[in-house]
Write a protein that holds these residues in place. Structure first.
Motif, PDB file in Angstrom:
ATOM      1  N   GLN A 210       0.816  -1.077  -0.066  1.00  0.00           N
ATOM      2  CA  GLN A 210      -0.099   0.534   0.182  1.00  0.00           C
ATOM      3  C   GLN A 210       0.966   1.363   0.263  1.00  0.00           C
ATOM      4  N   PRO A 211       0.906   2.065  -1.452  1.00  0.00           N
ATOM      5  CA  PRO A 211       1.926   3.260  -1.074  1.00  0.00           C
ATOM      6  C   PRO A 211       1.164   3.873  -0.518  1.00  0.00           C
ATOM      7  N   GLU A 212       2.029   5.499   0.205  1.00  0.00           N
ATOM      8  CA  GLU A 212       1.774   6.125   0.614  1.00  0.00           C
ATOM      9  C   GLU A 212       1.542   7.792   0.020  1.00  0.00           C
ATOM     10  N   PRO A 213       0.614   8.160   0.449  1.00  0.00           N
ATOM     11  CA  PRO A 213      -0.451   9.149  -0.357  1.00  0.00           C
ATOM     12  C   PRO A 213      -0.312  10.083  -1.513  1.00  0.00           C
ATOM     13  N   LYS A 214       1.089  10.343  -1.369  1.00  0.00           N
ATOM     14  CA  LYS A 214       2.021  11.087  -2.656  1.00  0.00           C
ATOM     15  C   LYS A 214       2.067  10.063  -3.742  1.00  0.00           C
ATOM     16  N   TYR A 215       2.307   9.163  -3.389  1.00  0.00           N
ATOM     17  CA  TYR A 215       3.095   7.988  -4.389  1.00  0.00           C
ATOM     18  C   TYR A 215       2.303   7.509  -5.438  1.00  0.00           C
ATOM     19  N   LEU A 216       0.890   7.448  -4.672  1.00  0.00           N
ATOM     20  CA  LEU A 216      -0.402   6.702  -5.708  1.00  0.00           C
ATOM     21  C   LEU A 216      -0.501   6.188  -7.103  1.00  0.00           C
ATOM     22  N   ASN A 217       0.261   7.538  -7.451  1.00  0.00           N
ATOM     23  CA  ASN A 217       0.231   7.090  -8.916  1.00  0.00           C
ATOM     24  C   ASN A 217       1.604   7.337  -9.577  1.00  0.00           C
ATOM     25  N   LEU A 218       2.837   7.332  -8.863  1.00  0.00           N
ATOM     26  CA  LEU A 218       4.070   7.504  -9.282  1.00  0.00           C
ATOM     27  C   LEU A 218       4.808   5.837 -10.104  1.00  0.00           C
ATOM     28  N   TYR A 219       4.707   6.275 -11.204  1.00  0.00           N
ATOM     29  CA  TYR A 219       5.408   4.921 -12.225  1.00  0.00           C
ATOM     30  C   TYR A 219       4.013   4.519 -12.767  1.00  0.00           C
TER      31      TYR A 219
END
Length: 535
Positions: A210-219
């Motif tokens: 589960q990614p942290e909020p700021k990286y939910l769309n990274l990659y």
């Protein structure tokens, strides 16, 4: 925190591991080094840039790489039992799983065994562990601890410490960030007249990523390459490779793993067990604001997939699952890399780097789609091999690398030796100090022993033990009959130089019978000398 009375150093006899020498100091050293040991859960070496894998080039780890640039990269670091709790028991005791009692994920750790933290604590060190403990025992040998409940949660997790009377209390924030905050606070508030040993044990990147909020769309725009062995049919391999339950295709779930929570609201939806529980498990931990951010990131992507799913081929669905898995996993790694950077920056700011041993490792390796799998457990390279980077300017030349065979039972003896403390005679591991120059001593170990016990259990990987040398690997799969006797299931043998991906089992090859016989002899020696009681 209490100040401990300094006591004299222990005078214990060192044991010698078959195939290697143990170097133990008998004199005190002028200034004992600090120790910062950072261990993640299920972090594959493939996803650390310092190891050069394609995945890590697409999702780099610049802060973890700082440890490699300042110190040494162990290119052949392995675990003794590729499973979280047993690996942690090996770390604390310097013993193999059957020696420390923690063979499986459940209860088992022999708390009468000496933890290296106790010896450091008795010899002037202030000690702490923060994050994932995951053993069914209280942390011992620590002046301070703040540990997660069981596996821990990514969002707003629960911790307990010495002052919470055994109660786990929820704290607001993302686990990777909170663990770093607590770790830095310990260093800030320590007794500065003492050296310290800090174990930073992250929950990430453990399933379900589960990614942290700021990286939910990274990659999201990165297409990660499919491994060469993604469509492996396990031809030539023994039955265990065929009957495991850890494939991305069949085992990885839409709701729990891939976070398509929209399916949990479809009635009836019976493809997964307890889908509503899976969704609730995550969302109950989040604040309303976090849920909104999460849904804004995942819902459009999920809707797009569900709209097209019925017209997709099975292979297209499999590839979609792989990309979702990799992106979420690597988003979690991005947060770890950020937090490693915070710790390194703080140590540098406080002028602590010169006299601090900094270690980065994982409790085992992990499959990034190789053989069509995720998870670990097998003795094959992707799960047995673990990342290991160590920086210590006083003794390690920057940008060093070594191919010497090392194992997680070696961590405790290494820390004791560097602190000037003789290891207990029963410890099976050996200090890694002779490798710090980058050269491998002539009398260094030539092979490693591995043993996995946790069957029947999740992912259904059969019990096995084996030996890995620099070039060859012998794996012995076994099971119990109706009377409780251990019986042979199958053997596998690999030439890692010619077949690094372990696709061609050569156990019955006439060309390799001499090498097979030699590794069988080594396996028998390990079993006898270590008093292994099942195989």
């Amino acid at each position: 925190m209490k100040n401990l009375q300094r006591i004299g150093y222990l005078a214990l006899t060192a044991s010698i591991l078959p195939g290697c020498s143990t170097q133990v100091k008998t004199e005190k050293i002028e200034k004992q080094p600090n120790i910062v040991f950072i261990m993640t859960d299920d972090h594959s070496y493939q996803t650390i840039s310092a190891y050069g894998h394609t995945l890590s080039q697409l999702a780099p780890t610049p802060n973890i790489d700082r440890i490699a640039e300042q110190g040494i990269v162990f290119e052949q670091a392995f675990v003794e039992n590729s499973l979280s709790t047993p690996s942690r028991a090996c770390l604390m005791t310097g013993l193999y799983s059957h020696q420390n009692g923690q063979r499986t994920l459940g209860a088992g750790i022999d708390t009468t065994q000496t933890f290296f933290s106790e010896l450091l604590q008795q010899n002037n060190y202030q000690t702490a562990v923060v994050g994932k403990w995951h053993m069914q025992s209280e942390p011992k040998g620590f002046d301070y601890y703040s540990v997660l409940n069981d596996q821990g949660e990514y969002y707003n997790p629960y911790f307990k410490d010495k002052g919470s009377n055994g109660e786990f209390k929820q704290e607001k924030g993302y686990a990777t960030h909170l663990i770093t905050n607590k770790s830095i606070d310990f260093i800030k508030n320590r007794d500065k007249d003492k050296p310290f040993c800090l174990l930073v044990h992250h929950k990430a990147p453990h399933r379900n990523w589960q990614p942290e909020p700021k990286y939910l769309n990274l990659y999201e725009d990165v297409e990660f390459p499919i491994p060469d062995t993604f469509y492996d049919n396990y031809d030539t391999r023994c039955e265990p490779a065929h009957v495991q339950d850890m494939t991305i295709d069949k085992t990885m779930t839409y709701v729990y793993d891939l976070k398509i929570y929209e399916l949990a609201d479809v009635k009836p939806y019976s493809e997964e067990w307890n889908v509503e529980g899976y969704k609730k498990e995550v969302t109950d931990q989040m604040t309303p604001e976090e849920i909104e951010v999460w849904n804004n990131a995942y819902h459009p992507k999920n809707q797009e997939f569900l709209k097209n799913k019925d017209s997709m081929t099975q292979d297209e669905i499999l590839r979609w699952k792989y990309q979702r898995y990799l992106r979420d996993y690597l988003r979690c790694i991005k947060s770890i890399d950020d937090e490693v950077g915070r710790i390194l920056d703080y140590l540098e700011k406080e002028n602590l780097t010169e006299n601090t041993i900094i270690v980065y490792t994982s409790d085992q390796g992990f499959y990034m789609g190789e053989h069509g799998w995720f998870d670990k457990r097998f003795m094959y390279e992707e799960s047995m091999r673990t990342p290991l980077l160590i920086a210590y300017p006083k003794k390690i030349k920057a940008q060093s690398r070594t191919k010497a065979l090392v194992q997680n039972i070696d961590y405790a003896p290494t820390f004791l030796s560097l602190a000037g403390i003789e290891k207990p005679k029963e410890m099976s591991g050996t200090t890694l100090e002779p490798l710090f120059g980058g050269e491998k001593p002539e009398n260094w170990r030539t092979d490693l022993y591995y043993h996995y016990y946790d069957y029947p259990a999740i992912h259904q990987v059969r019990r096995h033990d084996g030996v890995r040398s620099d070039r060859f690997k012998l794996i012995h799969f076994y099971e119990q009959d109706s009377k409780g006797n251990y019986i042979l299931n199958c053997n596998e043998f690999y030439d890692l130089e010619k077949d690094p991906k372990e696709l061609n089992n050569l156990y019955n090859s006439k060309e390799y019978q001499e090498q097979v016989a030699y590794l069988q002899e080594r396996l028998n020696t390990y079993r006898t000398q270590l008093k292994v009681d099942e195989y």
